[in-house]
Each structure stands twice: as structure tokens, then as C-alpha cells.
Scaffold this motif. Structure first.
Motif, PDB file in Angstrom:
ATOM      1  N   ASN A 105       3.631   6.211   2.224  1.00 32.08           N
ATOM      2  CA  ASN A 105       3.711   7.677   2.230  1.00 32.08           C
ATOM      3  C   ASN A 105       3.365   8.238   3.608  1.00 32.08           C
ATOM      4  O   ASN A 105       3.972   9.207   4.062  1.00 32.08           O
ATOM      5  N   ASP A 155       0.008   4.349  -0.151  1.00 35.57           N
ATOM      6  CA  ASP A 155      -0.494   5.385   0.754  1.00 35.57           C
ATOM      7  C   ASP A 155       0.010   5.168   2.183  1.00 35.57           C
ATOM      8  O   ASP A 155       0.357   6.122   2.874  1.00 35.57           O
ATOM      9  N   ASP A 166       0.848  -1.191   0.000  1.00 34.87           N
ATOM     10  CA  ASP A 166       0.000   0.000   0.000  1.00 34.87           C
ATOM     11  C   ASP A 166       0.889   1.247   0.000  1.00 34.87           C
ATOM     12  O   ASP A 166       1.508   1.585   1.010  1.00 34.87           O
TER      13      ASP A 166
END
Length: 191
Positions: A29, A26, A24
């Protein structure tokens, strides 16, 4: 930019880590954005070489993303990143020292100069300047190892076992180092 994020919570770390390990972007991040400034500040407490710090942060996050499926599980991302970053930074400092023959072959992890003023300013940013100066003067009485242990324990809420793993000391040595540091700080703060 704040010097230290005191509102850090590790409640969701395990789930975020699992998501990141599953690919993932995201979640990765989120980990990067939440911890990158912290690692940079931590790096500044060990060295003033901004380029070296930036390179090590980039290397740590690059390696984490590249080897995400192979990473161990963790419920404390900050601890995991501190350990990875510190090892990478010390490794790179040794390479630089060897290349530039600054320290010859005598580099030792115990000679790290640890500057607590950055963290002290964040913790005590609402306190008068003379109180900050008094605290910094007390920190100068501590050895670099004592400063690092105090920083990891009280500024980052790491356990004694986690600190031991980060600084490569057994738990008894961490307790002793922390105890001696607190005795010195109490003695000099009472003056």
C-alpha cells in the motif's frame, strides 16, 4: 494534487521492496500510494487516454502483488515501476492501435508525443508565466525521444543506464540524445 513529488527519496526502497515481496500488505500500500499519482502523470506525458493509463497502472500493481515472490530485488522502486508501466502502456497502446486500425501495423515507440508542460509547470510553478511559456516553447523544439530522456533524467533522477533500460537504448545513445537535447535547450533559452 501536485504534479510531481520533488521530495521523493529512495533511501528506504530496498527495505520496503523486501517487505512487500514477503507479503506485507502495508508495504505494498505504501508503494502504491507513493507512486500511483506519479505513474498516472507519466502516462499523461505519453497518451491522453485516461482509461488506458488507469488500466495499465492497475495491471502493473496487480501483477506486482500477484507475483511478489518472483520479483527481482530493487533499491529504486520508482525506476522499477517506470520500466514496468512504460512497457505495459506501450503494449496496450499497440493493442488499441491494432484493434482500431489507427496506426495500421506501423506503430513505433519513437512516435510517442511527450508533453513536458505538466512537469515544467511543477518545476517552475513559482516562476512567472512567461518563463514557463519560454521553457515549453524550447521543449517543443525537442524530439519526443529527447523529451522523454530529459524527463527521466532531470525530473526523476534516473541514471543513464536506467534510462537506457526504460527507453530501450544503449547508454551511448542515451548520452547522445541527452547531449543533443541540452544543446537545443541552451540555444533556445539564451534567445
Amino acid at each position: 494534487m501536485p504534479l510531481l513529488n520533488l521530495s521523493y527519496s529512495k533511501q528506504d526502497d530496498a527495505q520496503i521492496w523486501i517487505q512487500m515481496k514477503a507479503g506485507d500488505l502495508d508495504a505494498f500500500n505504501l508503494v502504491f500510494n507513493h507512486h500511483v499519482d506519479f505513474l498516472i502523470r507519466y502516462g499523461h506525458s505519453i497518451t491522453t487516454d485516461q482509461q488506458l493509463i488507469d488500466d495499465c497502472v492497475q495491471e502493473v500493481f496487480s501483477r506486482i502483488w500477484q507475483k511478489k515472490e518472483q520479483l527481482k530485488s530493487t533499491d529504486n522502486i520508482r525506476y522499477y515501476l517506470i520500466a514496468c508501466f512504460r512497457k505495459e502502456l506501450l503494449k496496450m497502446m499497440k493493442k488499441v492501435a491494432k484493434r482500431e486500425s489507427i496506426f495500421g501495423g506501423l506503430f513505433s515507440g519513437s512516435v510517442i508525443e511527450f508533453d513536458a508542460s505538466l512537469e515544467s509547470n511543477m518545476i517552475f510553478n513559482d516562476i512567472k508565466r512567461e518563463q514557463i511559456a519560454s521553457l515549453n516553447a524550447c521543449f517543443k523544439k525537442l524530439s519526443s525521444r529527447q523529451k522523454e530522456v530529459v524527463y527521466l533524467k532531470y525530473y526523476n533522477d534516473l541514471s543513464i543506464a536506467e534510462i537506457g533500460e526504460v527507453v530501450e537504448l544503449d547508454t551511448k545513445a542515451v548520452y547522445n540524445t541527452l547531449s543533443k537535447a541540452m544543446i537545443i535547450l541552451r540555444k533556445h533559452l539564451k534567445k
